[in-house]
Design an enzyme around this catalytic site. Structure first.
Site, PDB file in Angstrom:
ATOM      1  N   GLU A 152       0.825  -1.208   0.000  1.00 41.93           N
ATOM      2  CA  GLU A 152       0.000   0.000   0.000  1.00 41.93           C
ATOM      3  C   GLU A 152       0.865   1.267   0.000  1.00 41.93           C
ATOM      4  O   GLU A 152       0.743   2.140   0.867  1.00 41.93           O
ATOM      5  CB  GLU A 152      -0.962  -0.006   1.187  1.00 41.93           C
ATOM      6  CG  GLU A 152      -2.000  -1.098   1.099  1.00 41.93           C
ATOM      7  CD  GLU A 152      -3.056  -1.035   2.200  1.00 41.93           C
ATOM      8  OE1 GLU A 152      -4.176  -1.522   1.981  1.00 41.93           O
ATOM      9  OE2 GLU A 152      -2.752  -0.481   3.287  1.00 41.93           O
ATOM     10  N   GLU A 309      -6.633  -7.310  -1.351  1.00 42.82           N
ATOM     11  CA  GLU A 309      -7.124  -7.309   0.024  1.00 42.82           C
ATOM     12  C   GLU A 309      -8.588  -6.905   0.063  1.00 42.82           C
ATOM     13  O   GLU A 309      -9.030  -6.011  -0.662  1.00 42.82           O
ATOM     14  CB  GLU A 309      -6.346  -6.321   0.901  1.00 42.82           C
ATOM     15  CG  GLU A 309      -4.912  -6.688   1.212  1.00 42.82           C
ATOM     16  CD  GLU A 309      -4.267  -5.695   2.165  1.00 42.82           C
ATOM     17  OE1 GLU A 309      -5.004  -4.955   2.860  1.00 42.82           O
ATOM     18  OE2 GLU A 309      -3.024  -5.631   2.197  1.00 42.82           O
TER      19      GLU A 309
END
Length: 685
Positions: A152, A309
């Protein structure tokens, strides 16, 4: 059949696993349960830096070797993290200069994650050294399916204002503008005596006593996105020199993260992967999920992509962390799959017992396997087995929604006509209207080729470059249909107002001219002559060549046009100068779409029912996802892969239910189940 170059048949199921939080006996239990749950792909070493390099230059891979060996022995592929997402304490202790600095000039310290400056050469040297060791050890491992760079990127540390970042920003500006005079013109530094005489005078847009230079802020966003992309390229170069496995990182296409311009990142990815979590701070989190999936598909150029995710239940970082009802995990997942995902993964496998995310849900919850959550995982896995043949097909759309990170950054500046006007609100509203009509839209860049689309929607595109503006006008002149909403076309790529009247870049194609904006107070509502209502915004608008479809019946601009339609060349362009109520916007969008020859899959517009089609190689799959409580019926003939049954003319989907129908395009009775190319998920023999 392979998925996304991962060498995994069908729709793969995966998870994020953090074995460093557990003992070896738990590892063995976990891998056995992963096999039972049909997990195909496991992400490891995402936050493993301090485990594999506990001290500077001291590498210990025994534990990771054992975990990867266990996974491989059970037929599970690995999504291998480079481990660089958060530096270990020894690094920030030895080199505190790598720590990021906020806009107010204060340092952000370790204790959370991503405590590093993207421009720091010290951090890069240490991180790249770790990547070399990891890649040398596992680059040709037979279980390796994918490289996962960092994690991320830019979630917390995208904007760093330290002196190292300041110098990197100045270098970026030199490359972009060449001459200091060009930068002064681009930034409009004649305003407030901001003219620069030397590059060394330029600083990042740190906190100031008043509104800051908006062009400088936009360029700092661009620089920050490019700086992290440059860091990603550094890791990728190391990996590709040592391994043939595809490389990616997890994007964050979501409502609350806006720091990276993923249009510039996407070409660098071997696989487009996204993290997405339902955001219950929004009015319609499921509609936002659909938008994020369509935007991720746009970043993938229409090709299948990966959901890296999602949450099995509640997250831990919202004000109110709501759990998922029975069936909701399956519906959310199939929404992603229907819109192009061929791999779906969860954060995380086993719920953490300690740390900041100990209340974040997982596939294996704190309470273990005798739980609703675990049974939902098994149900999802079985469903993905049954619909595996969908993998490799694509979503085909004749409608595009233009989306721009530049417009997001620039339209929400510090000094603007209304702080209540938010870029994503307009984007989400138009996309939600299309979704409720059963229209699946491609979300694309303003620089995209629009020729294949029958309708192009331009919501709140505040910043638009000259070439993009010409391309959009040419699209309409060639016979296209265009819908533009307010606060669009206002500035060029330098954040300079397009003089002569609003909506600037789109005046001619829309056939209108606005003399001034007339924003509304948050509680204020205006009536339209068509019976609808508007909020947030009105304009002192007049038509130049357009036809007025609706006018304001009251408010600050009574009698002036609110909705217009203009013939431009062989096409038609519509303008909406207020935030229409949801029903009015949906009805208007539906009329425009039908006039453009776009198929509306919904029999009745609904926010509860999603209808999406994926096609390819002569196959067609209709997804019907019922988020509501009432049953729905839909005319289709084929074979429902979810229910494992023939459908003869009419499909019934119960409240909260899902269906994926292999359509019988010749309408001759139902199909028969296709034999799966992959083994059932629970069979690892």
């Amino acid at each position: 059949m392979s998925t996304l170059r991962l060498s995994i048949p069908g729709i793969s199921l995966g998870c994020d696993y953090n074995p460093e939080q557990w003992t070896p006996d738990v590892w063995r239990e976990d891998v056995a349960l992963m096999s039972e749950a049909g997990v195909d792909l496991v992400a490891v070493n995402i936050f493993g830096w301090s485990s594999v390099e506990p001290a500077a230059g001291q590498y210990e891979f025994d534990d990771l070797d054992e975990v990867i060996g266990l996974l491989h022995a059970n037929g599970i592929k690995i999504n291998l993290g480079t481990g660089t997402s958060s530096p270990p304490p020894w690094l920030t202790t030895l080199h505190p200069e790598v720590l990021p600095v906020a806009a107010d000039g204060t340092t952000r310290f370790p204790g959370g994650r991503q405590a590093w400056c993207p421009s720091s050469p010290v951090f890069r040297d240490r991180a790249y050294d770790l990547v070399r060791h990891v890649a040398d050890r596992y680059g040709d491992h037979p279980a390796l399916a994918l490289w996962h760079v960092s994690n991320e990127l830019g979630c917390h540390n995208a904007l760093c204002y330290c002196e190292t970042s300041a110098e990197a920003f100045r270098s970026w500006l030199r490359r972009r503008y060449g001459k200091i005079e060009t930068l002064n013109e681009a930034w409009g530094t004649a305003f407030w005596s901001q003219r620069y005489g030397d590059w060394a005078e330029i600083q990042p847009p740190r906190a100031a006593l008043s509104a800051r230079n908006p062009a400088q802020i936009v360029d700092f966003h661009r620089f920050s996105s490019d700086e992290l992309l440059d860091y990603y390229r550094g890791e990728t170069e190391i990996l590709r020199a040592r391994s043939a496995a595809p490389v990616t990182t997890n994007f964050m296409v979501t409502a609350h993260i806006r720091n990276l311009d993923y249009w510039s990142w996407a070409p660098e990815m071997d696989v487009i992967a996204n993290d997405h979590y339902l955001d219950h701070r929004l009015g319609d989190p499921v509609a936002e999920l659909a938008f994020a999936a369509d935007l991720t598909r746009g970043l993938s150029g229409g090709a299948p992509w990966m959901l890296m995710e999602q949450a099995a239940g509640a997250v831990n970082w919202q004000p109110h962390n709501l759990t998922k009802a029975p069936g909701e995990m399956l519906r959310n997942t199939l929404t992603h799959v229907s819109r192009g995902a061929d791999s779906v993964c969860f954060f995380q496998w086993r719920a953490s017992a300690q740390g900041a995310e100990k209340f974040h849900s997982a596939m294996l919850p704190h309470a273990g396997t005798d739980t609703v959550a675990w049974r939902e995982v098994l149900r999802l896995s079985a469903t993905l087995d049954r619909i595996g043949e969908v993998a490799g097909t694509r979503v085909e759309s004749r409608v595009a929604v233009l989306f721009s990170w530049d417009s997001w950054w620039s339209s929400e500046g510090e000094a603007r006509p209304s702080q209540e006007v938010k870029y994503l609100d307009q984007v989400h509203a138009t996309h939600r209207a299309l979704r409720e009509l059963g229209i699946t839209a491609d979300v694309v860049s303003p620089d995209a080729d629009l020729s294949a689309y029958r309708l192009v929607v331009v919501p709140g595109l505040y910043m638009v470059g000259d070439l993009a503006a010409v391309r959009i006008a040419d699209y309409v002149a060639d016979g296209g249909h265009l819908l533009v909403t307010f606060f669009s076309g206002i500035v060029d790529e330098r954040d300079r107002i397009r003089l002569g009247g609003y909506p600037g870049a789109f005046r001619d194609v829309l056939g209108v001219l606005a003399e001034e904006f007339a924003p509304l107070k948050p509680e204020q509502e205006v009536a339209l002559t068509t019976g609808g209502t508007g909020t947030l915004w009105t304009e002192r608008l007049r038509t130049t060549s357009a036809e007025t479809i609706a006018s304001y019946a009251d408010g600050p601009m009574p009698g002036t046009p609110a909705i217009t339609r203009n013939t431009f060349g062989a096409g038609t362009a519509w303008y909406v100068s207020t935030a229409l109520d949801a029903v009015s916007l949906r009805d208007l969008t539906g009329d425009i779409a039908k006039n453009a020859g776009v198929e509306l899959l919904a029999l009745q517009p609904s926010g509860d029912v999603e209808i999406v089609r994926r096609t390819g190689d002569g196959r067609s799959y209709l997804f019907v996802i019922n988020h509501g409580a009432a049953p729905v019926e839909y005319p289709v003939t084929g074979f429902d892969l979810v229910a494992d049954q023939d459908i003869h003319g009419l499909l019934r989907v119960e409240g909260g239910g899902t269906a994926v129908v292999r359509e019988n395009t010749n309408a001759e009775g139902g199909g028969t189940a296709v034999v799966q190319e992959n083994t059932k998920r629970g069979d690892r023999s």
